[in-house]
Design a protein around this motif. Structure first.
Motif, PDB file in Angstrom:
ATOM      1  N   LEU A  50       1.253  -1.303   0.139  1.00 50.32           N
ATOM      2  CA  LEU A  50      -0.084   0.349  -0.063  1.00 50.32           C
ATOM      3  C   LEU A  50       0.808   1.664  -0.231  1.00 50.32           C
ATOM      4  CD1 LEU A  50      -3.136  -1.027   2.714  1.00 50.32           C
ATOM      5  CD2 LEU A  50      -2.982  -1.264  -0.358  1.00 50.32           C
ATOM      6  N   ALA A  51       1.912   1.003   1.386  1.00 47.99           N
ATOM      7  CA  ALA A  51       2.773   2.800   0.990  1.00 47.99           C
ATOM      8  C   ALA A  51       3.455   2.835  -0.578  1.00 47.99           C
ATOM      9  CB  ALA A  51       3.900   2.328   2.109  1.00 47.99           C
ATOM     10  N   ARG A  52       3.540   1.879  -1.118  1.00 45.15           N
ATOM     11  CA  ARG A  52       4.142   1.853  -2.473  1.00 45.15           C
ATOM     12  C   ARG A  52       2.945   2.322  -2.972  1.00 45.15           C
ATOM     13  NH1 ARG A  52       4.365  -1.328  -7.202  1.00 45.15           N
ATOM     14  NH2 ARG A  52       3.556  -2.739  -6.370  1.00 45.15           N
ATOM     15  N   LEU A  53       2.234   2.271  -3.356  1.00 44.38           N
ATOM     16  CA  LEU A  53       1.613   2.380  -4.444  1.00 44.38           C
ATOM     17  C   LEU A  53       0.589   3.530  -4.030  1.00 44.38           C
ATOM     18  CD1 LEU A  53      -0.957  -1.132  -5.238  1.00 44.38           C
ATOM     19  CD2 LEU A  53       0.559   0.180  -5.929  1.00 44.38           C
ATOM     20  N   ALA A  54       0.390   4.277  -2.769  1.00 41.98           N
ATOM     21  CA  ALA A  54       0.479   5.506  -2.574  1.00 41.98           C
ATOM     22  C   ALA A  54       1.563   6.482  -3.148  1.00 41.98           C
ATOM     23  CB  ALA A  54      -0.168   5.791  -1.012  1.00 41.98           C
ATOM     24  N   GLU A  55       2.164   5.784  -2.613  1.00 40.11           N
ATOM     25  CA  GLU A  55       3.919   6.899  -3.306  1.00 40.11           C
ATOM     26  C   GLU A  55       3.657   6.823  -4.506  1.00 40.11           C
ATOM     27  OE1 GLU A  55       7.950   8.543  -4.375  1.00 40.11           O
ATOM     28  OE2 GLU A  55       6.984   5.840  -4.879  1.00 40.11           O
ATOM     29  N   LEU A  56       3.707   5.982  -5.460  1.00 39.50           N
ATOM     30  CA  LEU A  56       3.440   6.022  -7.145  1.00 39.50           C
ATOM     31  C   LEU A  56       2.693   7.096  -8.058  1.00 39.50           C
ATOM     32  CD1 LEU A  56       4.115   4.262 -10.020  1.00 39.50           C
ATOM     33  CD2 LEU A  56       2.863   3.097  -9.402  1.00 39.50           C
ATOM     34  N   GLY A  57       1.298   7.217  -6.599  1.00 41.71           N
ATOM     35  CA  GLY A  57       0.128   8.133  -7.446  1.00 41.71           C
ATOM     36  C   GLY A  57      -0.833   7.424  -7.327  1.00 41.71           C
ATOM     37  N   LEU A  61       6.670 -10.585  -9.476  1.00 45.53           N
ATOM     38  CA  LEU A  61       7.257  -9.603  -8.661  1.00 45.53           C
ATOM     39  C   LEU A  61       7.155  -8.606  -8.869  1.00 45.53           C
ATOM     40  CD1 LEU A  61       9.598 -12.253  -9.594  1.00 45.53           C
ATOM     41  CD2 LEU A  61       8.568 -12.506  -7.708  1.00 45.53           C
ATOM     42  N   LEU A  62       6.707  -8.162  -7.657  1.00 40.26           N
ATOM     43  CA  LEU A  62       6.502  -6.780  -7.459  1.00 40.26           C
ATOM     44  C   LEU A  62       7.576  -5.809  -6.901  1.00 40.26           C
ATOM     45  CD1 LEU A  62       2.485  -6.745  -7.115  1.00 40.26           C
ATOM     46  CD2 LEU A  62       3.835  -6.372  -9.280  1.00 40.26           C
ATOM     47  N   THR A  63       8.456  -6.504  -6.165  1.00 35.63           N
ATOM     48  CA  THR A  63       9.441  -5.810  -5.564  1.00 35.63           C
ATOM     49  C   THR A  63      10.638  -5.622  -6.347  1.00 35.63           C
ATOM     50  OG1 THR A  63       9.982  -7.598  -3.990  1.00 35.63           O
ATOM     51  CG2 THR A  63       8.930  -6.049  -3.096  1.00 35.63           C
ATOM     52  N   GLY A  64      12.040  -4.735  -6.010  1.00 34.11           N
ATOM     53  CA  GLY A  64      13.313  -5.171  -6.615  1.00 34.11           C
ATOM     54  C   GLY A  64      13.548  -3.700  -7.789  1.00 34.11           C
ATOM     55  N   LEU A 117      -6.935  -4.255   5.967  1.00 28.61           N
ATOM     56  CA  LEU A 117      -6.682  -3.974   4.912  1.00 28.61           C
ATOM     57  C   LEU A 117      -7.284  -2.387   4.766  1.00 28.61           C
ATOM     58  CD1 LEU A 117      -5.171  -4.153   2.067  1.00 28.61           C
ATOM     59  CD2 LEU A 117      -6.787  -6.280   1.560  1.00 28.61           C
ATOM     60  N   ILE A 118      -8.194  -2.988   4.485  1.00 30.50           N
ATOM     61  CA  ILE A 118      -9.013  -1.143   4.400  1.00 30.50           C
ATOM     62  C   ILE A 118      -8.929  -0.510   4.917  1.00 30.50           C
ATOM     63  CG2 ILE A 118     -11.737  -0.142   3.748  1.00 30.50           C
ATOM     64  CD1 ILE A 118     -12.379  -3.349   3.129  1.00 30.50           C
ATOM     65  N   ASP A 119      -8.673  -0.647   6.243  1.00 33.84           N
ATOM     66  CA  ASP A 119      -8.612   0.521   6.915  1.00 33.84           C
ATOM     67  C   ASP A 119      -7.290   1.407   6.444  1.00 33.84           C
ATOM     68  OD1 ASP A 119      -9.071   1.852   9.561  1.00 33.84           O
ATOM     69  OD2 ASP A 119      -9.099   0.958  10.619  1.00 33.84           O
ATOM     70  N   THR A 120      -6.348  -0.012   7.135  1.00 35.02           N
ATOM     71  CA  THR A 120      -4.575   0.296   6.566  1.00 35.02           C
ATOM     72  C   THR A 120      -4.478   1.166   5.152  1.00 35.02           C
ATOM     73  OG1 THR A 120      -4.095  -1.152   7.753  1.00 35.02           O
ATOM     74  CG2 THR A 120      -2.295  -0.179   6.125  1.00 35.02           C
ATOM     75  N   ALA A 121      -5.069   0.301   4.052  1.00 30.24           N
ATOM     76  CA  ALA A 121      -5.082   1.380   3.129  1.00 30.24           C
ATOM     77  C   ALA A 121      -5.642   3.041   2.864  1.00 30.24           C
ATOM     78  CB  ALA A 121      -6.204   1.014   2.001  1.00 30.24           C
ATOM     79  N   HIS A 122      -7.130   2.871   3.717  1.00 27.61           N
ATOM     80  CA  HIS A 122      -6.963   4.658   3.761  1.00 27.61           C
ATOM     81  C   HIS A 122      -6.480   5.397   4.727  1.00 27.61           C
ATOM     82  CE1 HIS A 122     -11.527   3.132   3.827  1.00 27.61           C
ATOM     83  NE2 HIS A 122     -11.410   3.135   2.558  1.00 27.61           N
ATOM     84  N   GLY A 123      -5.548   4.634   5.421  1.00 25.17           N
ATOM     85  CA  GLY A 123      -4.370   5.352   6.684  1.00 25.17           C
ATOM     86  C   GLY A 123      -3.608   5.420   5.794  1.00 25.17           C
ATOM     87  N   HIS A 124      -3.423   5.629   3.978  1.00 23.80           N
ATOM     88  CA  HIS A 124      -2.555   5.259   3.163  1.00 23.80           C
ATOM     89  C   HIS A 124      -2.869   6.545   1.980  1.00 23.80           C
ATOM     90  CE1 HIS A 124       0.826   3.307   4.102  1.00 23.80           C
ATOM     91  NE2 HIS A 124       0.808   2.246   4.447  1.00 23.80           N
ATOM     92  N   GLY A 125      -4.583   7.103   2.381  1.00 25.43           N
ATOM     93  CA  GLY A 125      -5.387   7.310   1.215  1.00 25.43           C
ATOM     94  C   GLY A 125      -5.381   7.106   0.466  1.00 25.43           C
ATOM     95  N   LEU A 126      -5.763   5.581   0.101  1.00 26.64           N
ATOM     96  CA  LEU A 126      -6.272   4.781  -0.908  1.00 26.64           C
ATOM     97  C   LEU A 126      -7.436   4.392  -0.674  1.00 26.64           C
ATOM     98  CD1 LEU A 126      -2.829   2.821  -0.595  1.00 26.64           C
ATOM     99  CD2 LEU A 126      -3.909   3.982  -2.948  1.00 26.64           C
TER     100      LEU A 126
END
Length: 597
Positions: free
Chosen positions: A134-141, A481-484, A182-191
């Motif tokens: 979630l954090a990575r996706l929010a930072e991506l835009g 594979l979504l990291t690296g 998961l939903i609560d955490t996403a909301h914390g990231h603005g998603l």
């Protein structure tokens, strides 16, 4: 957050207080119904009017239970809020208030801010594992994640469209509380979080409704999956509307995407669902309702629904990018550039136009705003419904894909990505299930026979190479594979475009209108939009390997160029595999008479 009352939420096991539960089952074709608790208690439900069986009894959260139909068949609750395991296991009484929300004041996000990232919870490892992205996706835009269907299905592996217990989150992904976290955490990231729901059929394995509630179906109407659901029945309508409200009110999803609504026979059900959602969610919340609809019913997008997945736009772009014209792409084989132009200018390609089989499809859509259409270069269907699940970057020239990606992310339509797009993931996304016995064989052969109309698989021996959906390896191969750092350049490319969208496009989206699209040559167009602030957005795109004549806009500011050469804006030629995105400020008002200069 208000929850439904007993009077308005009739189906399933609903807790009355900490120690008591009401069980309610609509079973008009049963004579006797009892609830069988895990402690071997068998409690008869009392028959009520219109085929209902109801019982209020001492029963706390966490209790496992089944229904016994006429002393002959034990079945899960069709409105089970959770399963102890697979569809053949016990249903579980769930306390909807047990989870303690951390972001109670989350209002959602305006639809015009939507940048949607579709993902499959299972291949990412379950609800808890999705949180790690979630954090990575929010930072991506990204501003919203869209979860493929979660309704309990047979086995542990499935796309989700074979669900048979619509109220129960798939047990192999995690618990109801983990989904809420998961939903609560996403909301914390603005998603925002969207859920894909399937209201057009039940899966082929584990659905017992035909035995005790035949009224769920109508034998005079059939879909590709069997008898159509009978939405003329009030109990059936409430079953699905209450399901939608459960996800939005109890789980606090920010929106729903309704799968294949063209297979829903009742013309009024969708309008009633949208009306009820709008009535029963708080006015201050942003709740998104979107559809997949082969019928291109523009009127539905004026009756409570925000947008439709624009398969027309995808199909035209896919033909231009890959040259593939097999199967449904044949509708776009002759004039894909003109069809793309119509999509960008008016929304749908087919607006009552005749298809190759001579039938009209669609309704006029040019009056709708661009944000009523969700555009994508690929999604779960368009990757997974390929025989081998290849991704678009493996099928098209890299520069052409970058140009098309800029169109996707910078046009006024709502962009949707599929998981792995931002890394150009090498892993396929294949069709997978976990059926057994005869059904497994039918699914395997049916899957392979689907591709008989494709030239690459006309030979039956070639079709034998198509992965078996039930093979565990088919599922494992579909884990992206979504990291690296293997594809960090592509990730940076997406971030750059989404920063431009957030800064230059999103603030201007409300009130945007199309201003026309010009065909410059094969694969090349110039599209114009009047933005909400009066400025003009222009996208000049060439997806072909041939340069075309291009007339630049005087006074325009170049927002983005691919290749990144600003001088392209004034050369008068649009290079191969090129895109130019420019913005012309609103013409100022004359200081005396208020007219545009």
């Amino acid at each position: 957050m208000p929850l439904r009352t007993l009077e308005t939420w009739p189906h399933g096991a609903i807790m009355l207080d900490a120690e008591h539960t009401r069980f309610a089952l609509w079973a008009p074709d049963a004579f006797d119904v009892s609830v069988e608790l895990e402690d071997e208690q068998s409690l008869p439900l009392l028959p009520q009017a219109n085929g209902w069986f109801v019982l209020n009894t001492r029963c706390p959260a966490g209790t496992r239970y089944r229904y016994n139909i006429d002393g002959e068949l034990q079945v899960p609750d069709p409105a089970s809020r959770a399963q102890a395991g697979d569809i053949g296991s016990h249903s579980v009484v769930v306390d909807p208030l047990a989870y303690q929300w951390q972001h109670n004041d989350w209002p959602g996000r305006p639809w015009t801010e939507a940048v949607i990232y579709e993902l499959h919870v299972g291949v990412l490892g379950g609800f808890a594992a999705v949180e790690q992205h979630l954090a990575r996706l929010a930072e991506l835009g990204i501003t919203a994640i869209e979860l493929m269907p979660l309704a309990q299905f047979p086995g542990e592996r499935n796309w989700g469209y074979d669900g048979v217990l619509p109220y129960a989150p798939q047990s192999s992904y995690g618990t109801p509380e983990q989904l809420k976290h998961l939903i609560d955490t996403a909301h914390g990231h603005g998603l925002a979080v969207i859920l894909d729901v399937v209201y057009n059929h039940f899966g082929p394995d584990g659905n017992y409704l035909h035995r005790y509630a035949k009224g769920f179906f109508r034998e005079d109407k059939h879909t590709p999956w069997g008898a159509a659901i009978d939405f003329r029945q009030r109990e059936v309508r409430e079953f699905f509307i209450d399901n939608a409200l459960m996800w939005l009110l109890e789980y606090r999803f920010d929106g729903l995407r309704l799968d294949a609504v063209h297979a829903i026979e009742d013309p009024n059900f969708l309008q009633e669902l949208a009306l009820r959602v709008r009535q029963e969610t708080e006015p201050a919340r942003h709740v998104w309702l979107t559809v997949e609809n082969e019928h291109n019913e523009a009127t539905l997008l004026e009756q409570g629904f925000d947008a439709q997945w624009n398969d027309d736009g995808h199909n035209a772009l896919h033909v231009l990018l890959t040259g593939e014209t097999d199967a449904y792409y044949a509708e776009y084989a002759e004039r894909p550039t003109e069809q793309l132009a119509r999509c960008l200018n008016q929304g749908f390609v087919f607006q009552g136009h005749f298809t190759l089989d001579g039938t009209p499809r669609g309704e006029p859509s040019g009056h709708l705003p661009p944000s009523a259409f969700i555009l994508f270069l690929q999604n779960h269907d368009q990757i997974g419904n390929r025989a081998l699940g290849e991704r678009l970057h493996q099928l098209t020239p890299p520069d052409a894909l970058k140009a098309a990606t800029a169109l996707l992310l910078l046009s006024p339509m709502i962009p949707l990505l599929f998981m792995g797009d931002e890394f150009a993931a090498e892993q396929p996304f294949q069709f997978f299930t976990s059926h057994h016995g005869e059904l497994a064989g039918l699914v395997r052969e049916g899957r392979r026979n689907e591709f008989a109309g494709f030239s690459a698989f006309a030979d039956p021996h070639k079709r034998e190479q198509i992965p078996d959906p039930n093979d565990l390896q088919t599922f494992e191969a579909s884990r992206p594979l979504l990291t690296g750092n293997a594809h960090s350049a592509m990730h940076d490319f997406y971030r750059q475009l989404l920063q431009i969208r957030r800064r230059e496009i999103v603030p201007r989206l409300p009130g945007t209108e199309t201003q026309g699209t010009e065909v410059l040559g094969f694969g090349a167009i110039s599209a114009h939009w009047r933005m909400g602030d009066g400025s003009e957005l222009r996208i000049d795109l060439n997806l072909s390997g041939t340069p075309v004549v291009h007339h630049p806009q005087a006074g325009a500011t170049l927002l983005f160029a691919q290749p990144p050469q600003p001088e392209l804006l004034t050369q008068g030629v649009l290079a191969p595999y090129c895109v130019l995105v420019s913005l012309t400020p609103a013409t100022p008002l004359h200081p005396v008479n208020g007219e545009r200069l």
